[in-house]
Design a protein around this motif. Structure first.
Motif, PDB file in Angstrom:
ATOM      1  N   GLY A 420       0.786  -1.223   0.000  1.00 26.51           N
ATOM      2  CA  GLY A 420       0.000   0.000   0.000  1.00 26.51           C
ATOM      3  C   GLY A 420       0.814   1.267   0.000  1.00 26.51           C
ATOM      4  N   HIS A 421       2.118   1.124   0.090  1.00 22.24           N
ATOM      5  CA  HIS A 421       3.004   2.284   0.044  1.00 22.24           C
ATOM      6  C   HIS A 421       3.922   2.174  -1.171  1.00 22.24           C
ATOM      7  CE1 HIS A 421       1.754   3.719   3.978  1.00 22.24           C
ATOM      8  NE2 HIS A 421       1.880   2.487   4.433  1.00 22.24           N
ATOM      9  N   ALA A 422       4.646   3.261  -1.450  1.00 20.82           N
ATOM     10  CA  ALA A 422       5.585   3.267  -2.565  1.00 20.82           C
ATOM     11  C   ALA A 422       6.935   2.737  -2.116  1.00 20.82           C
ATOM     12  CB  ALA A 422       5.729   4.682  -3.129  1.00 20.82           C
ATOM     13  N   ALA A 423       7.614   2.100  -3.033  1.00 21.68           N
ATOM     14  CA  ALA A 423       8.989   1.654  -2.830  1.00 21.68           C
ATOM     15  C   ALA A 423       9.707   1.804  -4.171  1.00 21.68           C
ATOM     16  CB  ALA A 423       9.023   0.216  -2.329  1.00 21.68           C
ATOM     17  N   LEU A 424      10.971   1.411  -4.203  1.00 17.18           N
ATOM     18  CA  LEU A 424      11.754   1.493  -5.429  1.00 17.18           C
ATOM     19  C   LEU A 424      12.078   0.096  -5.941  1.00 17.18           C
ATOM     20  CD1 LEU A 424      14.340   4.310  -4.553  1.00 17.18           C
ATOM     21  CD2 LEU A 424      12.172   4.539  -5.799  1.00 17.18           C
ATOM     22  N   PRO A 455       9.120   5.971   5.081  1.00 17.58           N
ATOM     23  CA  PRO A 455      10.008   6.099   3.914  1.00 17.58           C
ATOM     24  C   PRO A 455      10.099   7.539   3.426  1.00 17.58           C
ATOM     25  CG  PRO A 455       7.889   5.215   3.227  1.00 17.58           C
ATOM     26  CD  PRO A 455       7.840   5.323   4.735  1.00 17.58           C
ATOM     27  N   VAL A 456      11.284   7.896   2.950  1.00 20.13           N
ATOM     28  CA  VAL A 456      11.528   9.180   2.303  1.00 20.13           C
ATOM     29  C   VAL A 456      12.367   8.890   1.063  1.00 20.13           C
ATOM     30  CG1 VAL A 456      12.563  11.468   2.474  1.00 20.13           C
ATOM     31  CG2 VAL A 456      11.483  10.447   4.492  1.00 20.13           C
ATOM     32  N   PHE A 457      11.948   9.441  -0.069  1.00 20.89           N
ATOM     33  CA  PHE A 457      12.643   9.219  -1.332  1.00 20.89           C
ATOM     34  C   PHE A 457      13.439  10.469  -1.691  1.00 20.89           C
ATOM     35  CE2 PHE A 457       8.853   6.635  -1.128  1.00 20.89           C
ATOM     36  CZ  PHE A 457       9.328   5.379  -1.456  1.00 20.89           C
ATOM     37  N   VAL A 458      14.712  10.279  -1.973  1.00 22.76           N
ATOM     38  CA  VAL A 458      15.588  11.406  -2.297  1.00 22.76           C
ATOM     39  C   VAL A 458      16.121  11.213  -3.709  1.00 22.76           C
ATOM     40  CG1 VAL A 458      17.616  12.747  -1.631  1.00 22.76           C
ATOM     41  CG2 VAL A 458      16.207  11.648   0.142  1.00 22.76           C
ATOM     42  N   VAL A 459      15.981  12.271  -4.517  1.00 29.81           N
ATOM     43  CA  VAL A 459      16.466  12.267  -5.897  1.00 29.81           C
ATOM     44  C   VAL A 459      17.597  13.287  -5.989  1.00 29.81           C
ATOM     45  CG1 VAL A 459      15.872  12.543  -8.329  1.00 29.81           C
ATOM     46  CG2 VAL A 459      14.138  11.720  -6.704  1.00 29.81           C
ATOM     47  N   ALA A 460      18.818  12.794  -6.165  1.00 30.07           N
ATOM     48  CA  ALA A 460      19.992  13.663  -6.264  1.00 30.07           C
ATOM     49  C   ALA A 460      20.297  13.917  -7.735  1.00 30.07           C
ATOM     50  CB  ALA A 460      21.190  13.016  -5.579  1.00 30.07           C
ATOM     51  N   ARG A 503       1.610   8.308  -7.993  1.00 28.86           N
ATOM     52  CA  ARG A 503       0.501   7.463  -8.452  1.00 28.86           C
ATOM     53  C   ARG A 503       0.439   6.162  -7.642  1.00 28.86           C
ATOM     54  NH1 ARG A 503       0.912   9.994 -13.669  1.00 28.86           N
ATOM     55  NH2 ARG A 503       2.831   8.869 -14.183  1.00 28.86           N
ATOM     56  N   VAL A 504       1.591   5.674  -7.261  1.00 28.40           N
ATOM     57  CA  VAL A 504       1.637   4.489  -6.412  1.00 28.40           C
ATOM     58  C   VAL A 504       1.177   4.826  -5.002  1.00 28.40           C
ATOM     59  CG1 VAL A 504       3.164   2.745  -5.389  1.00 28.40           C
ATOM     60  CG2 VAL A 504       3.471   3.427  -7.782  1.00 28.40           C
ATOM     61  N   ASP A 505       1.621   5.983  -4.493  1.00 34.38           N
ATOM     62  CA  ASP A 505       1.277   6.401  -3.133  1.00 34.38           C
ATOM     63  C   ASP A 505       1.173   7.921  -3.135  1.00 34.38           C
ATOM     64  OD1 ASP A 505       1.037   7.034  -0.476  1.00 34.38           O
ATOM     65  OD2 ASP A 505       2.831   5.959   0.183  1.00 34.38           O
ATOM     66  N   GLY A 506      -0.063   8.406  -3.103  1.00 38.27           N
ATOM     67  CA  GLY A 506      -0.286   9.851  -3.164  1.00 38.27           C
ATOM     68  C   GLY A 506       0.332  10.608  -2.023  1.00 38.27           C
ATOM     69  N   GLY A 507       0.643   9.945  -0.934  1.00 35.89           N
ATOM     70  CA  GLY A 507       1.256  10.617   0.206  1.00 35.89           C
ATOM     71  C   GLY A 507       2.754  10.442   0.295  1.00 35.89           C
ATOM     72  N   ALA A 508       3.353   9.869  -0.742  1.00 40.04           N
ATOM     73  CA  ALA A 508       4.803   9.634  -0.704  1.00 40.04           C
ATOM     74  C   ALA A 508       5.559  10.941  -0.534  1.00 40.04           C
ATOM     75  CB  ALA A 508       5.246   8.922  -1.988  1.00 40.04           C
ATOM     76  N   ARG A 509       6.566  10.903   0.347  1.00 44.18           N
ATOM     77  CA  ARG A 509       7.392  12.079   0.583  1.00 44.18           C
ATOM     78  C   ARG A 509       8.670  11.969  -0.246  1.00 44.18           C
ATOM     79  NH1 ARG A 509       8.275  13.029   6.839  1.00 44.18           N
ATOM     80  NH2 ARG A 509       8.950  10.837   6.704  1.00 44.18           N
ATOM     81  N   ALA A 510       8.896  12.971  -1.092  1.00 41.10           N
ATOM     82  CA  ALA A 510      10.087  12.962  -1.941  1.00 41.10           C
ATOM     83  C   ALA A 510      10.779  14.309  -1.864  1.00 41.10           C
ATOM     84  CB  ALA A 510       9.726  12.639  -3.390  1.00 41.10           C
TER      85      ALA A 510
END
Length: 596
Positions: A420-424, A455-460, A503-510
């Protein structure tokens, strides 16, 4: 280049014995300069042009001298100063010599690598070549003083190629400076807005209140306002050159003839520099994150390699520990491979990252771990052989990295559902690494972290450089910014990844951050923020405070941190490099504290 010699003098005597020719009007400097950027006499030989020597360049491959007519005409468009090119030969004149000069009128185009006079966007310098001259006595010309209202606010006429456009020095800054090309100008009590560089030059402003920021610089706030008061200063006097920082002053007069260079445009070649008065600017520090805050930073470490001076590693470490207060996660850009710029096929950067993390620990910081992906050899641009890449440093006592195998130089990362949550799909992973948008450019690195169970997603990121863009000060106005096309495509790919994640998880923190190589007002970055998908945190600051880099006297924003909706953040650009003559990197880092 020919100099005054006995042979030249003998030739003059022989000419005097020839039958008298019809008298020709004497050509003066303003006739040579004309009312546009290109001389109306280009290619013609002129004789006995009078003037007074105002500056001498006695070293280097472009030696020569400036001279100026003490009897100007009444046309504000025509300069009264001119450069005499003597090549690698000693000019053999001194400031204050009254001279008459003969030579061929030429237009010299300063060129960057691979350019020709036909292809360069730089303006030309009108000069005399193949010159001979005679010293006829002594003389002087007054310097024209530039005050806060002297240079127009508008930068350039939007006329395409402005070379043959009639100059309008009362309306446009570039026209004002062109109409004074080669003339002696003076700036009093000038404030430094670009620190002294390794080439003994700095930048001042002639308009002290123009987009002034709280630390004494001049902030670039939009393409419509280029900050026309900026002026580069170099020294003809030799000796010590001030080691100046932004906000320092040159007390008294700084004066000399005005030249033009491909490195920054119009430059005051100073015979006299004002007294250097330090402004007391200090490197900034930020506050420590609270226990419940996740701190994420970005820092371009400027071609960091194991062969760099140990002092660079030490100062970078001190910046991380004290300046940034030891963030939980640091995205670092321009990390080179273990052999640095040697193009030997090495792509691994473990030695570089070990030296950096060891230096941070030695400076009292955490024992950071790192994650990165080795690029394909010579595929990511930057300094040849260096294989620069982005990497994550993280404090394992504060945050966990969620490792998932499969990430490599060419495998794209994808958001996937996980309970139910986003992952990579892979962590770390690269966004669309084989897409043409990343050709000869760094690929974004995505990592999945966990902080306090969430979870927190970081894009460098390290987007494509501005190489190939036409200069702000060039002959094409407005300049073409061709590199925006690639960064626009890169922005779209990063935005697409964030959209897929949400789209996978509308509340995902990035958190999307790094050296995006463009300004917050640039259309190239608009895809990231369109529709509110991401918020550029610099917009929470006043416009004058949005900068992380100083270029040609403009404090400007190249580094960014963006967050997805719902992320509460406390954001700080930490000015500890770009404004200083002894900078460790040319970028300032920034830190964001994500709050519960």
């Amino acid at each position: 280049m020919r100099r005054t010699s006995l042979l030249a003098a003998t030739g003059a005597l022989l000419l005097s014995a020839a039958p008298a020719a019809a008298a020709q009007p004497q050509v003066r400097i303003h006739d040579i300069q004309g009312t546009t950027r290109v001389s109306p006499l280009v290619g013609k030989h002129v004789a006995d042009v009078p003037g007074v020597v105002t500056g001498v360049r006695a070293s280097g491959a472009s030696r020569g001298f400036w001279f100026q007519d003490p009897n100007p005409d009444n046309d504000p468009r025509t300069s009264e100063g001119l450069f005499v090119y003597t090549g690698d030969k000693d000019p053999a004149v001194a400031v204050g010599d009254a001279v008459t000069v003969s030579g061929v009128v030429s237009e010299y185009y300063p060129l960057s690598s691979g350019e020709t006079p036909e292809t360069t966007a730089n303006q030309s310098v009108t000069e005399l070549t193949g010159a001979s001259w005679q010293v006829t006595g002594k003389g002087s010309v007054p310097a024209e003083e530039i005050g806060p209202d002297t240079v127009p606010q508008a930068y350039a006429a939007p006329d395409g190629n402005i070379e043959k456009t009639q100059l309008d020095p009362a309306r446009y800054a570039l026209d004002y400076f062109e109409s004074r090309e080669g003339m002696v100008l003076r700036v009093d009590d000038a404030r430094v807005v670009g620190p002294t560089d390794t080439h003994r030059s700095l930048w001042v402003t002639t308009k002290p209140e123009q987009n002034r920021n709280p630390r004494g610089g001049t902030t670039y706030t939009g393409y419509a306002d280029a900050n026309s008061g900026r002026l580069k200063v170099e020294s003809l006097a030799g000796g010590d050159f001030p080691a100046a920082d932004v906000g320092d002053r040159l007390r008294g007069g700084t004066e000399g003839p005005l030249d033009y260079s491909s490195y920054g445009g119009y430059v005051l070649e100073a015979n006299a520099l004002g007294q250097h008065v330090p402004g007391g600017l200090k490197p900034e520090t930020t506050r420590k994150q609270a226990d419940g805050e996740l701190s994420v930073a970005t820092y371009n470490v400027e071609n960091l390699a194991p062969s760099n001076d140990p002092a660079k590693f030490q100062r970078l470490a001190e910046g991380v520990v004290r300046g940034l207060a030891a963030p939980d996660i640091v995205a670092v850009e321009e990390v080179q491979d273990n052999s640095g710029p040697e193009d030997d096929g090495v792509v691994d950067a473990s030695q570089t990252l070990t030296k950096l993390t060891d230096a941070i620990a030695a400076a009292g910081g955490p024992h950071y771990q790192w994650r990165q992906i080795n690029p394909q050899n010579d595929a990511d641009g930057g300094q040849p052989g260096g294989n620069i890449r982005v990497a994550f440093l993280f404090n394992p006592n504060r945050v966990s990295f969620m490792d998932k195998p499969g990430g490599d130089a060419t495998t794209p990362v994808r958001p996937v559902a996980d309970g139910g949550h986003a992952a990579l799909s892979t962590s770390p992973g690269r966004i669309a690494p084989t897409d043409d948008a990343w050709k000869d450019s760094r690929k974004p690195l995505v990592g999945q972290f966990e902080f306090r169970g969430a979870p927190v997603f970081v894009v460098a990121d390290h987007f494509a450089s501005k190489g190939g863009d036409q200069p702000m000060h060039g002959r094409f106005q407005p300049p073409t910014r061709s590199s925006e096309e690639q960064r626009t495509a890169q922005s779209r790919l990063v935005r697409g990844f964030v959209d897929d994640l949400r789209r996978v998880d509308g509340g995902a923190r990035a958190v999307v951050l790094g050296d995006l190589n463009d300004f917050g007002f640039s259309p190239a970055l608009a895809p990231l923020t369109d529709g509110g998908a991401l918020t550029d945190l610099a917009t929470t600051l006043p416009p004058a405070e949005r900068y992380s880099y100083v270029y040609e006297g403009n404090s400007q924003q190249l580094d960014h941190t963006l967050v997805t909706p719902g992320v509460r953040a406390d954001y700080d650009i930490v000015h500890l490099n770009a404004e200083f003559h002894d900078q460790t990197s040319d970028h300032d880092p920034q830190v964001t504290r994500i709050q519960p």
